[in-house]
Design a protein around this motif. Structure first.
Motif, PDB file in Angstrom:
ATOM      1  N   CYS A  11       0.844  -1.186   0.000  1.00  0.00           N
ATOM      2  CA  CYS A  11       0.000   0.000   0.000  1.00  0.00           C
ATOM      3  C   CYS A  11       0.884   1.242   0.000  1.00  0.00           C
ATOM      4  O   CYS A  11       1.852   1.328   0.769  1.00  0.00           O
ATOM      5  CB  CYS A  11      -0.906  -0.010   1.219  1.00  0.00           C
ATOM      6  SG  CYS A  11      -1.845   1.504   1.457  1.00  0.00           S
ATOM      7  N   GLY A  13      -0.008   4.117   1.021  1.00  0.00           N
ATOM      8  CA  GLY A  13      -0.355   4.964   2.160  1.00  0.00           C
ATOM      9  C   GLY A  13       0.274   4.487   3.457  1.00  0.00           C
ATOM     10  O   GLY A  13       1.069   5.174   4.076  1.00  0.00           O
ATOM     11  N   CYS A  14      -0.071   3.261   3.864  1.00  0.00           N
ATOM     12  CA  CYS A  14       0.411   2.735   5.145  1.00  0.00           C
ATOM     13  C   CYS A  14       1.688   1.913   4.997  1.00  0.00           C
ATOM     14  O   CYS A  14       2.293   1.521   5.993  1.00  0.00           O
ATOM     15  CB  CYS A  14      -0.678   1.908   5.821  1.00  0.00           C
ATOM     16  SG  CYS A  14      -1.195   0.451   4.886  1.00  0.00           S
ATOM     17  N   ASN A  15       2.092   1.622   3.777  1.00  0.00           N
ATOM     18  CA  ASN A  15       3.324   0.897   3.470  1.00  0.00           C
ATOM     19  C   ASN A  15       3.302  -0.553   3.973  1.00  0.00           C
ATOM     20  O   ASN A  15       4.343  -1.123   4.250  1.00  0.00           O
ATOM     21  CB  ASN A  15       4.538   1.655   4.015  1.00  0.00           C
ATOM     22  CG  ASN A  15       5.771   1.389   3.193  1.00  0.00           C
ATOM     23  OD1 ASN A  15       5.692   1.076   2.011  1.00  0.00           O
ATOM     24  ND2 ASN A  15       6.927   1.503   3.813  1.00  0.00           N
ATOM     25  N   GLU A  16       2.119  -1.136   4.100  1.00  0.00           N
ATOM     26  CA  GLU A  16       1.991  -2.527   4.514  1.00  0.00           C
ATOM     27  C   GLU A  16       1.758  -3.414   3.305  1.00  0.00           C
ATOM     28  O   GLU A  16       1.085  -3.017   2.365  1.00  0.00           O
ATOM     29  CB  GLU A  16       0.804  -2.697   5.472  1.00  0.00           C
ATOM     30  CG  GLU A  16       0.994  -2.083   6.819  1.00  0.00           C
ATOM     31  CD  GLU A  16      -0.206  -2.323   7.717  1.00  0.00           C
ATOM     32  OE1 GLU A  16      -0.928  -3.328   7.509  1.00  0.00           O
ATOM     33  OE2 GLU A  16      -0.418  -1.504   8.615  1.00  0.00           O
ATOM     34  N   CYS A  50      -4.844   0.858   0.154  1.00  0.00           N
ATOM     35  CA  CYS A  50      -5.915   0.200   0.916  1.00  0.00           C
ATOM     36  C   CYS A  50      -7.253   0.840   0.551  1.00  0.00           C
ATOM     37  O   CYS A  50      -7.303   1.994   0.140  1.00  0.00           O
ATOM     38  CB  CYS A  50      -5.685   0.360   2.413  1.00  0.00           C
ATOM     39  SG  CYS A  50      -4.227  -0.496   3.031  1.00  0.00           S
ATOM     40  N   ASP A  52      -9.272   2.472   1.991  1.00  0.00           N
ATOM     41  CA  ASP A  52      -9.484   3.327   3.151  1.00  0.00           C
ATOM     42  C   ASP A  52      -9.071   4.756   2.792  1.00  0.00           C
ATOM     43  O   ASP A  52      -7.943   4.975   2.362  1.00  0.00           O
ATOM     44  CB  ASP A  52      -8.637   2.798   4.309  1.00  0.00           C
ATOM     45  CG  ASP A  52      -8.786   3.581   5.582  1.00  0.00           C
ATOM     46  OD1 ASP A  52      -9.682   4.444   5.661  1.00  0.00           O
ATOM     47  OD2 ASP A  52      -8.008   3.319   6.515  1.00  0.00           O
ATOM     48  N   ASP A  54      -8.193   7.132   4.619  1.00  0.00           N
ATOM     49  CA  ASP A  54      -7.049   7.590   5.417  1.00  0.00           C
ATOM     50  C   ASP A  54      -5.721   7.221   4.758  1.00  0.00           C
ATOM     51  O   ASP A  54      -4.767   7.998   4.782  1.00  0.00           O
ATOM     52  CB  ASP A  54      -7.108   7.012   6.833  1.00  0.00           C
ATOM     53  CG  ASP A  54      -8.265   7.580   7.642  1.00  0.00           C
ATOM     54  OD1 ASP A  54      -8.714   8.706   7.326  1.00  0.00           O
ATOM     55  OD2 ASP A  54      -8.723   6.899   8.578  1.00  0.00           O
ATOM     56  N   CYS A  55      -5.644   6.039   4.168  1.00  0.00           N
ATOM     57  CA  CYS A  55      -4.419   5.635   3.469  1.00  0.00           C
ATOM     58  C   CYS A  55      -4.182   6.518   2.242  1.00  0.00           C
ATOM     59  O   CYS A  55      -3.040   6.864   1.947  1.00  0.00           O
ATOM     60  CB  CYS A  55      -4.484   4.168   3.057  1.00  0.00           C
ATOM     61  SG  CYS A  55      -4.032   3.035   4.369  1.00  0.00           S
ATOM     62  N   LYS A  58      -2.728   9.774   3.466  1.00  0.00           N
ATOM     63  CA  LYS A  58      -1.309   9.629   3.807  1.00  0.00           C
ATOM     64  C   LYS A  58      -0.449   9.637   2.547  1.00  0.00           C
ATOM     65  O   LYS A  58       0.597  10.279   2.494  1.00  0.00           O
ATOM     66  CB  LYS A  58      -1.061   8.326   4.567  1.00  0.00           C
ATOM     67  CG  LYS A  58      -1.549   8.322   5.982  1.00  0.00           C
ATOM     68  CD  LYS A  58      -1.261   6.973   6.599  1.00  0.00           C
ATOM     69  CE  LYS A  58      -1.983   6.782   7.914  1.00  0.00           C
ATOM     70  NZ  LYS A  58      -1.786   5.440   8.456  1.00  0.00           N
TER      71      LYS A  58
END
Length: 90
Positions: A11, A13-16, A50, A52, A54-55, A58
């Protein structure tokens, strides 16, 4: 039997790392247009996020998607993508 390999993507955004089916694909088409590809099959350079908002925020703040695509994405495009993710969330 051999178990089938699950493709993973990171991702922006969250880098997961998550399974590809859990993420939404953002595409830069050959003509330069940037949009969300809900099918995952549009031609062009892809980045994943994601499902989401929020991601996406980010990734927009850090301009990570801009670096992946090598272009500057206007804020209006980010706003449109956020609306699409919110509409797809339900």
């Amino acid at each position: 039997m051999k178990q089938k390999k699950i493709p993973l993507r990171r991702c922006c955004g969250c880098n997961e790392q998550k399974p590809k089916k859990e993420l939404v694909r953002i595409v830069r088409a050959p003509d330069g247009e940037v949009f969300i590809d809900l099918t995952g099959k549009a031609s062009g350079r892809g980045a994943y996020i994601c499902n989401d908002p929020d991601c996406l925020k980010k990734a927009a703040k850090s301009r990570r998607i801009d670096r992946v695509f090598g272009i500057t994405i206007p804020n209006s495009v980010y706003e449109h993508m956020e609306e699409t993710i919110k509409g797809n969330d339900g």
